[in-house]
Scaffold this motif. Structure first.
Motif, PDB file in Angstrom:
ATOM      1  N   TYR A 133      24.501 -61.312 -15.164  1.00  0.00           N
ATOM      2  CA  TYR A 133      23.847 -62.670 -15.933  1.00  0.00           C
ATOM      3  C   TYR A 133      24.077 -63.856 -14.969  1.00  0.00           C
ATOM      4  O   TYR A 133      23.183 -64.765 -15.322  1.00  0.00           O
ATOM      5  N   THR A 165      31.806 -59.218 -21.264  1.00  0.00           N
ATOM      6  CA  THR A 165      30.868 -59.595 -20.477  1.00  0.00           C
ATOM      7  C   THR A 165      31.465 -59.890 -18.938  1.00  0.00           C
ATOM      8  O   THR A 165      30.563 -60.028 -18.033  1.00  0.00           O
ATOM      9  N   SER A 200      29.682 -59.885 -15.161  1.00  0.00           N
ATOM     10  CA  SER A 200      29.108 -61.241 -15.171  1.00  0.00           C
ATOM     11  C   SER A 200      28.078 -61.279 -14.119  1.00  0.00           C
ATOM     12  O   SER A 200      27.152 -62.119 -13.864  1.00  0.00           O
ATOM     13  N   LEU A 206      22.241 -61.057 -23.606  1.00  0.00           N
ATOM     14  CA  LEU A 206      22.229 -61.430 -22.014  1.00  0.00           C
ATOM     15  C   LEU A 206      21.450 -60.573 -21.188  1.00  0.00           C
ATOM     16  O   LEU A 206      21.218 -60.899 -20.135  1.00  0.00           O
ATOM     17  N   ILE A 255      30.424 -66.222 -20.896  1.00  0.00           N
ATOM     18  CA  ILE A 255      30.117 -65.005 -20.196  1.00  0.00           C
ATOM     19  C   ILE A 255      31.521 -64.676 -19.362  1.00  0.00           C
ATOM     20  O   ILE A 255      32.230 -63.588 -19.483  1.00  0.00           O
ATOM     21  N   GLY A 279      26.587 -53.887 -19.049  1.00  0.00           N
ATOM     22  CA  GLY A 279      27.266 -54.356 -20.172  1.00  0.00           C
ATOM     23  C   GLY A 279      27.239 -54.169 -21.426  1.00  0.00           C
ATOM     24  O   GLY A 279      27.702 -54.570 -22.410  1.00  0.00           O
ATOM     25  N   PRO A 328      24.383 -56.420 -24.295  1.00  0.00           N
ATOM     26  CA  PRO A 328      25.417 -57.365 -24.169  1.00  0.00           C
ATOM     27  C   PRO A 328      25.078 -58.794 -24.640  1.00  0.00           C
ATOM     28  O   PRO A 328      23.969 -59.302 -24.438  1.00  0.00           O
TER      29      PRO A 328
END
Length: 576
Positions: A417, A410, A414, A444, A404, A453, A390
């Motif tokens: 992250y 993404t 999310s 990420l 993001i 992701g 990702p």
């Protein structure tokens, strides 16, 4: 002589006292109700709640202390949550004890840890008594005033509604397998975000995916199936599995597909054992690794064992730590140094194995799906799938957080992250507020699974005779291996097609998913078609091996292995 009122008050005080052992907030609500509606004297309500809280705290401390001498009790209450508290208790005892008093789900493991790690009882009791006095006084006062001024206006049902809310929060927190990121951050240092370790040790990989094809031909970056919850998406797959089980008269037939691997590698198998099955002449293709056992002792002892093992295997930091019984990237993390390894070990389930593996310094990652029909001399590569980690690309204006949240792909994941998923180490606030330069690629996650992701591309056009020969030699060096996926890191497409320039990081058996079906350019029907095709091959191979004398795993043992893996997944440290 006790008057009727005195006897009633005594019963209420005793009930409130013991109720604190079950749930302190519920006991406070009950005491407030008794004060407002039953005329229980306020001092008696305070004393009942306070004594119950203090005695309960001491009993929980005693459980942790007694667990050192009782193996059964130790197995029930001493786990990763307790182990991970040691450093916090040694450096921030007062802060931790006060915080856990107001944080749902944190008090029990914290006070058990105090007894387990032999925190001086006098220090513990002093903080507990003072914190309990302040907490019970404030909360009970608020409850009494609230009940007298507001709840009393609506009648008894309002008290019941409040009690249901309290119970609801208690149940919600009891089913959480981990604490929230916010709680962990308040108590001490979190594991380093992936980006801080990645930039430090692999700075030359941050701008582009070296050796990987571009994604310019993608019509879309998100497959429609990714919007469907797995609980719904996999219903047809489950039904098809049942159909095949009935057709072949065995629901555990996949366990016979690779007879020398537990469950055939469907679930619950040891990843290190499968890697060790590769013959000596083919071991050069395996990324170097070592396997350590997580003993039921404080993490420092296991850290010593890990450091000794790493030295014997010529492994150095950074190192990839991951569960030996793993799935979908859970618990996989890039470890920077011995301090972070200690943290990882301390959070890991007891009596389970950890793989420490040398990072492969290539951006290219792929899954090579291999199949060999029993009785045939050679196997074939069924598919090759490229796995893109990702990522987002900077525009010179937006923060990492904004990139993001605005990216079509993404934003679906999310939470991983931005720190919203307890099973994954997200970015810290400093990283999220940075503005990447225009064109800069920000990776990420260290792992590239679809769950976090990652993007999969069907690259079966890369299959060449040289690549097929290479993996057939590797697979045939493994006794009775017929079905599975080799997860690899590779240097370049050109070298990969020649069967060179790669390392195997994991080998999946019967549970290997046909991940090429997750190409965003594919449709939902293609996904099901590929899944069904893979299951047909799996059951056919199991059927042929059964005819050769390999018995499928008993149903009870098969389910037990699956449940064991599912239980462990919820206990693993956050992935990176």
């Amino acid at each position: 002589m006790f008057t009727p009122d005195n006897l009633l008050w005594l019963k209420e005080c005793v009930a409130i006292f013991f109720m604190t052992f079950l749930h302190e907030d519920a006991a406070i609500i009950a005491s407030a109700f008794a004060t407002v509606h039953e005329d229980l004297p306020v001092p008696l309500a305070y004393v009942s709640v306070y004594l119950g809280i203090v005695v309960g705290d001491i009993l929980i401390y005693g459980l942790g202390h007694f667990a050192q001498k009782n193996a059964w009790l130790r197995s029930k209450i001493i786990g990763p949550k307790v182990e991970r508290l040691k450093a916090w208790l040694q450096t921030h005892l007062v802060r931790v004890l006060v915080l856990c008093r107001i944080t749902p789900g944190l008090l029990f493991p914290t006070f058990v840890a105090c007894g387990w790690f032999r925190i001086p009882f006098l220090r513990f009791a002093t903080v507990s008594i003072l914190a309990g006095a302040v907490y019970s006084s404030i909360v009970l006062t608020i409850a009494i005033l609230f009940g007298d001024l507001v709840l009393n206006q609506f009648g008894y049902w309002a008290w019941g509604a409040l009690a249901l809310i309290i119970v609801g929060f208690a149940l919600r927190n009891s089913f959480k397998s981990r604490w929230s990121k916010k709680t962990e951050k308040a108590m001490g240092d979190l594991p380093p975000s992936f980006i801080s370790v990645f930039k430090k040790y692999m700075p030359d990989l941050k701008h582009k995916f070296h050796g990987m094809p571009t994604l310019d031909d993608l019509k879309k970056t998100v497959m429609k199936a990714e919007h469907i919850p797995n609980s719904i998406l996999y219903i047809p797959v489950g039904l098809y599995y049942i159909f095949l089980g009935l057709k072949y008269r065995s629901f555990t037939l996949p366990s016979a597909s690779n007879p020398n691997i537990e469950t055939g590698g469907f679930m619950g198998e040891s990843k290190s054992s499968v890697l060790n099955m590769v013959g000596p002449e083919q071991q050069t293709w395996i990324a170097e690794f070592a396997t350590m056992h997580r003993n039921g002792v404080p993490g420092e002892k296991d850290l010593e064992n890990a450091m000794t093992l790493m030295k014997e295997k010529n492994l150095a930091f950074p190192v990839v730590a991951k569960p030996d019984i793993g799935w979908n990237g859970y618990g996989v993390r890039l470890i920077e140094d011995s301090n972070h390894l200690l943290q990882y070990i301390s959070e890991f389930p007891h009596d389970e194995n950890i793989i420490l593996q040398k990072p492969v310094p290539y951006d290219g990652e792929a899954g090579v799906f291999y199949v060999r029909i029993p009785g045939e001399e050679k196997g074939r590569i069924h598919s090759v799938t490229l796995r893109y980690f990702p990522f987002v690309t900077g525009d010179g204006k937006s923060t990492l957080r904004e990139l993001i949240e605005n990216d079509e792909r993404t934003k679906l994941r999310s939470g991983y992250y931005l720190g919203g998923k307890p099973e994954h180490v997200g970015f810290n606030e400093t990283d999220l507020e940075q503005i990447p330069s225009e064109g800069e690629l920000i990776r990420l996650s260290f792992i590239g699974s679809l769950r976090v992701g990652g993007l999969y591309r069907n690259a079966s056009h890369l299959i060449t005779p040289e690549l097929t020969e290479r993996f057939d030699m590797i697979a045939r060096s493994m006794p009775e291996f017929y079905f599975g996926r080799f997860d690899i890191r590779f240097e370049s497409i050109d070298k990969l097609m020649k069967g060179e320039g790669f390392n195997i990081i994991e080998i999946n058996g019967a549970g290997a998913e046909a991940i090429q079906a997750w190409d965003p350019n594919s449709g939902l029907m293609t996904l099901y078609r590929e899944f069904f095709k893979a299951y047909r091959m799996l059951f056919r191979i199991g059927h042929l091996n059964r005819a050769r004398g390999f018995k499928p795993m008993p149903f009870h043992d098969f389910i037990k292995a699956i449940r064991h893996q599912n239980r462990l997944i919820g206990q693993y440290p956050p992935a990176g």
